[in-house]
Design an enzyme around this catalytic site. Structure first.
Site, mmCIF file in Angstrom:
data_model
loop_
_atom_site.group_PDB
_atom_site.id
_atom_site.type_symbol
_atom_site.label_atom_id
_atom_site.label_comp_id
_atom_site.label_asym_id
_atom_site.label_seq_id
_atom_site.Cartn_x
_atom_site.Cartn_y
_atom_site.Cartn_z
ATOM 1 N N ASN A 195 0.851 -1.187 0.000
ATOM 2 C CA ASN A 195 0.000 0.000 0.000
ATOM 3 C C ASN A 195 0.889 1.240 0.000
ATOM 4 O O ASN A 195 1.904 1.276 0.701
ATOM 5 C CB ASN A 195 -0.849 -0.046 1.284
ATOM 6 C CG ASN A 195 -1.952 0.985 1.359
ATOM 7 O OD1 ASN A 195 -2.780 1.068 0.455
ATOM 8 N ND2 ASN A 195 -1.979 1.763 2.434
ATOM 9 N N GLU A 259 -7.589 4.498 0.950
ATOM 10 C CA GLU A 259 -7.673 5.563 1.970
ATOM 11 C C GLU A 259 -8.222 6.852 1.360
ATOM 12 O O GLU A 259 -7.708 7.944 1.602
ATOM 13 C CB GLU A 259 -6.288 5.827 2.579
ATOM 14 C CG GLU A 259 -5.632 4.590 3.172
ATOM 15 C CD GLU A 259 -4.299 4.862 3.865
ATOM 16 O OE1 GLU A 259 -3.967 6.021 4.144
ATOM 17 O OE2 GLU A 259 -3.579 3.867 4.133
HETATM 18 C C1 XIL Z 1 -3.238 8.185 9.867
HETATM 19 C C2 XIL Z 1 -4.423 8.211 10.826
HETATM 20 O O1 XIL Z 1 -5.567 8.577 10.101
HETATM 21 C C3 XIL Z 1 -4.157 9.186 11.941
HETATM 22 O O2 XIL Z 1 -5.168 9.075 12.933
HETATM 23 C C4 XIL Z 1 -2.794 8.912 12.587
HETATM 24 O O3 XIL Z 1 -2.517 9.900 13.537
HETATM 25 C C5 XIL Z 1 -1.699 8.869 11.542
HETATM 26 O O4 XIL Z 1 -2.034 7.921 10.547
HETATM 27 N N1 XIL Z 1 -1.312 6.727 5.371
HETATM 28 C C6 XIL Z 1 -1.679 5.592 6.049
HETATM 29 C C7 XIL Z 1 -2.562 5.698 7.244
HETATM 30 O O5 XIL Z 1 -1.353 4.491 5.601
HETATM 31 O O6 XIL Z 1 -2.263 4.717 8.209
HETATM 32 C C8 XIL Z 1 -2.471 7.074 7.884
HETATM 33 O O7 XIL Z 1 -3.437 7.138 8.931
HETATM 34 C C9 XIL Z 1 -2.703 8.138 6.847
HETATM 35 C C10 XIL Z 1 -1.644 8.083 5.764
#
Ligand code: XIL
Length: 338
Positions: A195, A259
């Protein structure tokens, strides 16, 4: 109290209770639309908000057929000290998802970020064994329950070189194959993903991911899919998104949008919200155009709990539900395009 008065009182209480609830989104749920053609529509969810916010939990259960724990399965949360595991948040989300017949994406096993300090300060000779043990324990615990794992998260720099971290320092690029093999051993039926962000367009970083996957396949390393994080900026969905999904699919891989959010400079306006709706629609159409693009996960479905404002200064409103858990124009476009 007379019988008639009691009826009036009960009716008034019911109306008051209804008025206190935010309006349910009109029309079919996103999950019913996605189910109709075998697609997953998911959200990242946070365990603390599921406990504290009943409306958040109820929308999450009603609208989505896939769930990703936003933080609860990350190394720093799960194994803050060596060999000491904390599963409370992860278990809570897994139980929530199972009770709502939702698929679970495990996120994530190996990542340079949200990694506990003790891993970073290990003697390099111990990193491989510790990584394998961590994967075996976490994937093993959720064997048969977590359908998909982000085994390695964000391995690349923007220029397509491998990011340097404790794993590359200890094992070079072979840590990726080692991690994938450990995950396959721990749950032979789970789908294994890499990912990353900024691999949504055809660019040096996505080409590096494509080449990595091809070389893993040639070596017989288990790899099922690639996740495009898709943290987009308003009006900037890459024009090569569909073409890029297709070139990964051509390797026989599954692609997931893992995401998704579309952030804007605050404050919002109706023009921005309608552009955002178009942007969400563009992403759904690009995914639906390629048969091997099988899931779209939004990174928290509501602006109420989005990571965006605290990460990108002055930006926000990135999700299809607003601060008050009301559906936005992007929600309607999701209904129309899913
Ligand atoms: C983010 C979360 O949304 C937050 O709550 C945390 O503080 C930091 O991580 N890429 C990713 C996710 O793969 O795990 C991240 O999530 C956002 C960017």
């Amino acid at each position: 109290m007379t019988h008639a008065r009691r009826i009036v009182l009960v009716a008034a209480l019911c109306l008051a209770a209804l008025a206190a609830q935010p309006a349910e989104a009109a029309g079919p749920t996103l999950r019913s639309l996605a189910d109709a053609h075998g697609l997953k529509i998911g959200s990242a969810l946070a365990a603390n908000h599921l406990s504290a916010d009943a409306t958040y939990a109820s929308i999450a259960g009603a609208q989505f057929n896939s769930v990703t724990p936003e933080n609860e399965m990350k190394w720093g949360v799960v194994e803050p000290n060596r060999g000491q595991f904390n599963w409370s948040g992860a278990d809570q989300i897994v139980n929530f998802a199972q009770s709502h017949s939702q698929r679970i994406r495990g996120h994530n096993l190996v990542w340079h970020s949200q990694l506990p300090g003790w891993v970073n300060s290990l003697p390099l000779s111990q990193v491989q064994g510790v990584m394998q043990q961590h994967i075996a324990t976490e994937v093993g615990r959720y064997r048969g329950r977590v359908a998909v794992w982000d085994v390695v998260n964000e391995p690349f720099n923007e220029d397509g070189s491998l990011r340097s971290d404790v794993f590359t320092r200890a094992m070079g690029s072979s840590y990726i194959a080692t991690a994938l093999r450990a995950a396959r051993t721990a749950d032979p039926n789970a789908k294994l993903f890499l990912n990353d962000f900024n691999i949504e367009a055809v660019n040096p970083k996505s080409t590096a991911m494509l080449n990595l996957v091809r070389s893993l396949q040639q070596q017989g390393v288990p790899i099922d899919g690639v996740g495009f994080e898709s943290h987009f900026i308003l009006g900037q969905i890459p024009s090569s998104l569909q073409q890029n999904i297709a070139r990964f699919a051509a390797l026989g891989l599954t692609v997931e949008i893992t995401e998704l959010d579309v952030r804007m400079t605050l404050p919002t306006s109706s023009t921005k919200l309608s552009q955002q709706a178009n942007d969400y629609g563009t992403v759904v159409r690009a995914c639906r155009a390629v048969a091997r693009c099988t899931a779209i996960t939004i990174w928290e479905y509501t602006d109420k709990y989005s990571w965006v404002p605290s990460t990108f200064s002055g930006q926000g409103a990135a999700d299809p539900y607003d601060q008050n858990l009301q559906p936005k124009p992007a929600y309607t476009t999701l209904q129309q395009t899913l």
